[in-house]
Design a protein around this motif. Structure first.
Motif, short mmCIF file in Angstrom:
data_model
loop_
_atom_site.label_atom_id
_atom_site.label_comp_id
_atom_site.label_asym_id
_atom_site.label_seq_id
_atom_site.Cartn_x
_atom_site.Cartn_y
_atom_site.Cartn_z
N LEU A 168 0.74 -1.26 -0.21
CA LEU A 168 -0.13 -0.16 0.00
C LEU A 168 0.88 1.18 0.03
O LEU A 168 0.74 2.18 -0.88
CB LEU A 168 -1.06 0.07 1.23
CG LEU A 168 -2.02 -0.88 1.07
CD1 LEU A 168 -2.50 -1.11 2.32
CD2 LEU A 168 -3.13 -0.66 0.03
N GLY A 169 2.05 1.29 0.66
CA GLY A 169 2.88 2.46 0.85
C GLY A 169 3.61 2.67 -0.34
O GLY A 169 3.43 3.84 -0.94
N TYR A 170 4.14 1.63 -0.95
CA TYR A 170 4.88 1.70 -2.29
C TYR A 170 4.02 1.97 -3.32
O TYR A 170 4.43 3.15 -4.13
CB TYR A 170 5.74 0.70 -2.58
CG TYR A 170 6.96 0.49 -1.93
CD1 TYR A 170 7.84 1.56 -1.87
CD2 TYR A 170 7.55 -0.28 -1.00
CE1 TYR A 170 9.24 1.57 -1.46
CE2 TYR A 170 8.83 -0.62 -0.40
CZ TYR A 170 9.58 0.58 -0.74
OH TYR A 170 10.76 0.21 -0.07
N ALA A 171 2.98 1.53 -3.38
CA ALA A 171 2.06 2.00 -4.75
C ALA A 171 1.51 3.17 -4.40
O ALA A 171 1.10 3.94 -5.47
CB ALA A 171 0.49 1.06 -4.27
N HIS A 172 1.11 3.81 -3.18
CA HIS A 172 0.73 4.95 -2.96
C HIS A 172 1.75 6.14 -3.44
O HIS A 172 1.57 6.99 -4.17
CB HIS A 172 0.17 5.37 -1.55
CG HIS A 172 -0.55 6.82 -1.58
ND1 HIS A 172 -0.22 7.94 -1.41
CD2 HIS A 172 -1.94 7.05 -1.61
CE1 HIS A 172 -0.99 8.77 -1.47
NE2 HIS A 172 -2.01 8.20 -1.80
N LEU A 173 3.17 5.84 -3.00
CA LEU A 173 4.20 6.77 -3.51
C LEU A 173 4.63 6.46 -5.07
O LEU A 173 4.77 7.85 -5.60
CB LEU A 173 5.38 6.25 -3.02
CG LEU A 173 5.61 6.53 -1.37
CD1 LEU A 173 6.79 5.88 -0.68
CD2 LEU A 173 5.71 7.96 -1.04
N VAL A 174 4.12 5.41 -5.67
CA VAL A 174 4.24 5.46 -7.14
C VAL A 174 3.08 6.38 -7.78
O VAL A 174 3.42 7.19 -8.80
CB VAL A 174 4.06 4.25 -7.63
CG1 VAL A 174 3.87 3.96 -9.20
CG2 VAL A 174 5.31 3.21 -7.31
N GLY A 221 1.57 11.22 -10.34
CA GLY A 221 0.68 12.60 -10.58
C GLY A 221 1.58 13.63 -10.60
O GLY A 221 1.00 14.67 -11.38
N VAL A 222 2.77 13.81 -9.81
CA VAL A 222 3.46 14.89 -10.12
C VAL A 222 4.17 15.17 -11.51
O VAL A 222 4.12 16.41 -12.23
CB VAL A 222 4.47 15.04 -9.05
CG1 VAL A 222 5.73 16.16 -9.29
CG2 VAL A 222 3.92 15.16 -7.53
N ILE A 223 4.67 14.06 -11.99
CA ILE A 223 4.97 14.28 -13.43
C ILE A 223 3.88 14.33 -14.35
O ILE A 223 4.31 15.40 -15.39
CB ILE A 223 5.68 12.75 -13.81
CG1 ILE A 223 6.98 12.33 -12.97
CG2 ILE A 223 6.01 12.49 -15.23
CD1 ILE A 223 7.47 10.99 -12.99
N LEU A 224 2.94 13.93 -14.25
CA LEU A 224 1.65 14.43 -15.16
C LEU A 224 1.33 15.77 -15.00
O LEU A 224 1.21 16.45 -16.02
CB LEU A 224 0.40 13.51 -14.91
CG LEU A 224 0.76 12.15 -15.29
CD1 LEU A 224 -0.59 11.28 -15.09
CD2 LEU A 224 0.78 11.99 -16.83
#
Length: 99
Positions: free
Chosen positions: A68-74, A79-82
């Motif tokens: 859950l933590g790694y998926a949210h960071l990805v 989102g920031v890149i987009l």
């Protein structure tokens, strides 16, 4: 009825529980702090569980928190890149239209 002895259940690692709770909170209320906390607690819990050699449980909880933590960071990084690409393209379009 069987007369097999009952195996004692190993106590669950508190860090594993914290990892899972923070992983869920990352998606609900604490985006960055929850995700980072889930990853840190998850790794610490897995280390403690391996070192305990069967006397401490909760590896599945720790893995769940890590996922859950790694998926949210990805998702946050994407989102920031987009957002950068969108607003950068928008700025370039405005600059091009101004000429």
């Amino acid at each position: 009825m069987s007369s097999q002895p009952v195996q004692p259940v190993a106590p669950t690692s508190p860090l594993a529980v914290a990892s899972l709770v923070l992983g869920v909170l990352a998606w609900v209320a604490l985006p960055v702090l929850g995700a980072l906390g889930a990853v840190v607690c998850g790794h610490l819990a897995r280390r403690d569980i391996r070192a305990a050699r069967g006397t401490l449980g909760g590896d599945g909880l720790a893995i769940g928190g890590l996922v859950l933590g790694y998926a949210h960071l990805v998702v946050l990084v994407l989102g920031v890149i987009l957002a950068i690409l969108f607003f950068g393209g928008l700025a370039a379009l405005i600059a091009f239209a101004a000429h």
